[in-house]
Design a protein around this motif. Structure first.
Motif, PDB file in Angstrom:
ATOM      1  N   MET A   1     130.345 -86.304  49.440  1.00 45.21           N
ATOM      2  CA  MET A   1     130.262 -84.861  49.570  1.00 45.21           C
ATOM      3  C   MET A   1     130.473 -84.255  48.194  1.00 45.21           C
ATOM      4  N   GLY A   2     129.608 -83.315  47.807  1.00 45.59           N
ATOM      5  CA  GLY A   2     129.713 -82.672  46.512  1.00 45.59           C
ATOM      6  C   GLY A   2     129.732 -81.167  46.644  1.00 45.59           C
ATOM      7  N   ASN A   3     130.204 -80.541  45.602  1.00 44.84           N
ATOM      8  CA  ASN A   3     130.245 -79.080  45.557  1.00 44.84           C
ATOM      9  C   ASN A   3     129.565 -78.607  44.285  1.00 44.84           C
ATOM     10  N   PHE A   4     128.823 -77.512  44.402  1.00 47.13           N
ATOM     11  CA  PHE A   4     128.212 -76.891  43.241  1.00 47.13           C
ATOM     12  C   PHE A   4     128.465 -75.397  43.341  1.00 47.13           C
ATOM     13  N   PRO A  35     116.602 -72.093  35.384  1.00 46.08           N
ATOM     14  CA  PRO A  35     117.584 -72.144  34.306  1.00 46.08           C
ATOM     15  C   PRO A  35     118.940 -71.611  34.790  1.00 46.08           C
ATOM     16  N   GLY A  36     119.984 -72.373  34.539  1.00 42.01           N
ATOM     17  CA  GLY A  36     121.321 -71.970  34.951  1.00 42.01           C
ATOM     18  C   GLY A  36     122.313 -73.091  34.738  1.00 42.01           C
ATOM     19  N   ASP A  37     123.501 -72.947  35.319  1.00 44.72           N
ATOM     20  CA  ASP A  37     124.546 -73.941  35.089  1.00 44.72           C
ATOM     21  C   ASP A  37     125.648 -73.794  36.131  1.00 44.72           C
ATOM     22  N   LYS A  38     126.520 -74.817  36.153  1.00 45.96           N
ATOM     23  CA  LYS A  38     127.728 -74.761  36.970  1.00 45.96           C
ATOM     24  C   LYS A  38     128.699 -73.774  36.351  1.00 45.96           C
ATOM     25  N   LYS A  39     129.408 -73.081  37.210  1.00 44.34           N
ATOM     26  CA  LYS A  39     130.394 -72.090  36.785  1.00 44.34           C
ATOM     27  C   LYS A  39     131.757 -72.759  36.625  1.00 44.34           C
ATOM     28  N   THR A  82     119.431 -86.516  53.262  1.00 48.10           N
ATOM     29  CA  THR A  82     118.974 -87.330  54.393  1.00 48.10           C
ATOM     30  C   THR A  82     120.072 -87.295  55.455  1.00 48.10           C
ATOM     31  N   PRO A  83     119.755 -87.629  56.700  1.00 44.64           N
ATOM     32  CA  PRO A  83     120.785 -87.604  57.752  1.00 44.64           C
ATOM     33  C   PRO A  83     121.998 -88.498  57.448  1.00 44.64           C
ATOM     34  N   ASP A  84     121.804 -89.556  56.671  1.00 45.54           N
ATOM     35  CA  ASP A  84     122.904 -90.469  56.354  1.00 45.54           C
ATOM     36  C   ASP A  84     123.776 -89.983  55.206  1.00 45.54           C
ATOM     37  N   ASP A  85     123.290 -89.045  54.403  1.00 48.01           N
ATOM     38  CA  ASP A  85     124.050 -88.532  53.258  1.00 48.01           C
ATOM     39  C   ASP A  85     125.144 -87.577  53.720  1.00 48.01           C
ATOM     40  N   SER A  86     126.172 -87.456  52.893  1.00 47.30           N
ATOM     41  CA  SER A  86     127.180 -86.430  53.156  1.00 47.30           C
ATOM     42  C   SER A  86     126.638 -85.096  52.654  1.00 47.30           C
ATOM     43  N   SER A  87     127.227 -84.030  53.131  1.00 46.85           N
ATOM     44  CA  SER A  87     126.753 -82.685  52.781  1.00 46.85           C
ATOM     45  C   SER A  87     127.074 -82.326  51.341  1.00 46.85           C
ATOM     46  N   GLU A  88     126.153 -81.588  50.733  1.00 45.31           N
ATOM     47  CA  GLU A  88     126.380 -80.945  49.447  1.00 45.31           C
ATOM     48  C   GLU A  88     126.654 -79.487  49.768  1.00 45.31           C
ATOM     49  N   HIS A  89     127.677 -78.923  49.153  1.00 43.19           N
ATOM     50  CA  HIS A  89     128.042 -77.532  49.397  1.00 43.19           C
ATOM     51  C   HIS A  89     127.719 -76.710  48.147  1.00 43.19           C
ATOM     52  N   TYR A  90     127.104 -75.551  48.363  1.00 43.67           N
ATOM     53  CA  TYR A  90     126.657 -74.712  47.257  1.00 43.67           C
ATOM     54  C   TYR A  90     127.183 -73.279  47.408  1.00 43.67           C
ATOM     55  N   ILE A  91     127.605 -72.730  46.295  1.00 41.31           N
ATOM     56  CA  ILE A  91     127.850 -71.295  46.178  1.00 41.31           C
ATOM     57  C   ILE A  91     127.091 -70.883  44.915  1.00 41.31           C
ATOM     58  N   VAL A  92     126.098 -70.047  45.090  1.00 41.55           N
ATOM     59  CA  VAL A  92     125.167 -69.746  44.005  1.00 41.55           C
ATOM     60  C   VAL A  92     124.899 -68.245  43.941  1.00 41.55           C
ATOM     61  N   GLU A  93     124.796 -67.733  42.723  1.00 45.26           N
ATOM     62  CA  GLU A  93     124.305 -66.378  42.524  1.00 45.26           C
ATOM     63  C   GLU A  93     123.045 -66.442  41.664  1.00 45.26           C
ATOM     64  N   LEU A  94     122.053 -65.658  42.047  1.00 49.98           N
ATOM     65  CA  LEU A  94     120.789 -65.564  41.319  1.00 49.98           C
ATOM     66  C   LEU A  94     120.716 -64.185  40.672  1.00 49.98           C
TER      67      LEU A  94
END
Length: 151
Positions: A1-4, A35-39, A82-94
């Motif tokens: 599980m990852g967070n961005f 174009p962007g980056d992690k906060k 994919t169904p077997d992967d853990s969830s990636e969580h995102y909080i993003v501003e455009l």
């Protein structure tokens, strides 16, 4: 599980009467992305983006560009590749450019790491010449409803 938690800039152009968005080649992931980056925890979303534009494109804030004060979209979502992967969580501003001077725009367009990407390429997940486009780009495209966004 990852967070961005991060932010991206939206720059669009009309080519052959179709809307295209500026994408930047991500060397680490080997794909095109907005174009962007992690906060960082101490940054606002807007300051994160300003910092990235300065570092990556050598653009000077308030001289070359001004960002919009408010984000076009603030999104929080989770996805699985994919169904077997853990969830990636995102909080993003455009964000949009409120102003981008012509020299800065030309510099972005002439940068070989950048490419104008259209809706069809986003949907397929690759450029016309076979370079991959990030799945996150496609997710943001639909979640922020960029297809209905006016030029």
């Amino acid at each position: 599980m990852g967070n961005f938690v991060g932010t991206f800039i939206l720059l669009q152009n009309s080519v052959d009467q179709k809307t295209h968005w500026l994408a930047h080649w991500n060397y680490e992931r080997q794909e095109f992305m907005l174009p962007g980056d992690k906060k960082r925890p101490y940054e606002t979303f807007q300051h994160c983006l300003i910092s990235e534009l300065e570092k990556t494109f050598e653009l000077v804030p308030f001289e070359d560009f001004i960002l919009s004060q408010e984000p076009l979209a603030h999104l929080a979502f989770s996805e699985k590749s994919t169904p077997d992967d853990s969830s990636e969580h995102y909080i993003v501003e455009l964000f949009d450019f409120q102003e981008l001077n012509s020299a800065a725009r030309k510099s972005l367009e002439n940068d070989l790491r950048n490419r104008w990407i259209n809706e069809q390429e986003i949907e397929v997940g690759s450029t016309m010449d076979g370079f991959p486009i990030s799945d996150l780009f496609r997710s943001l495209y639909y979640k922020a409803n960029l297809a209905r966004r006016l030029s």
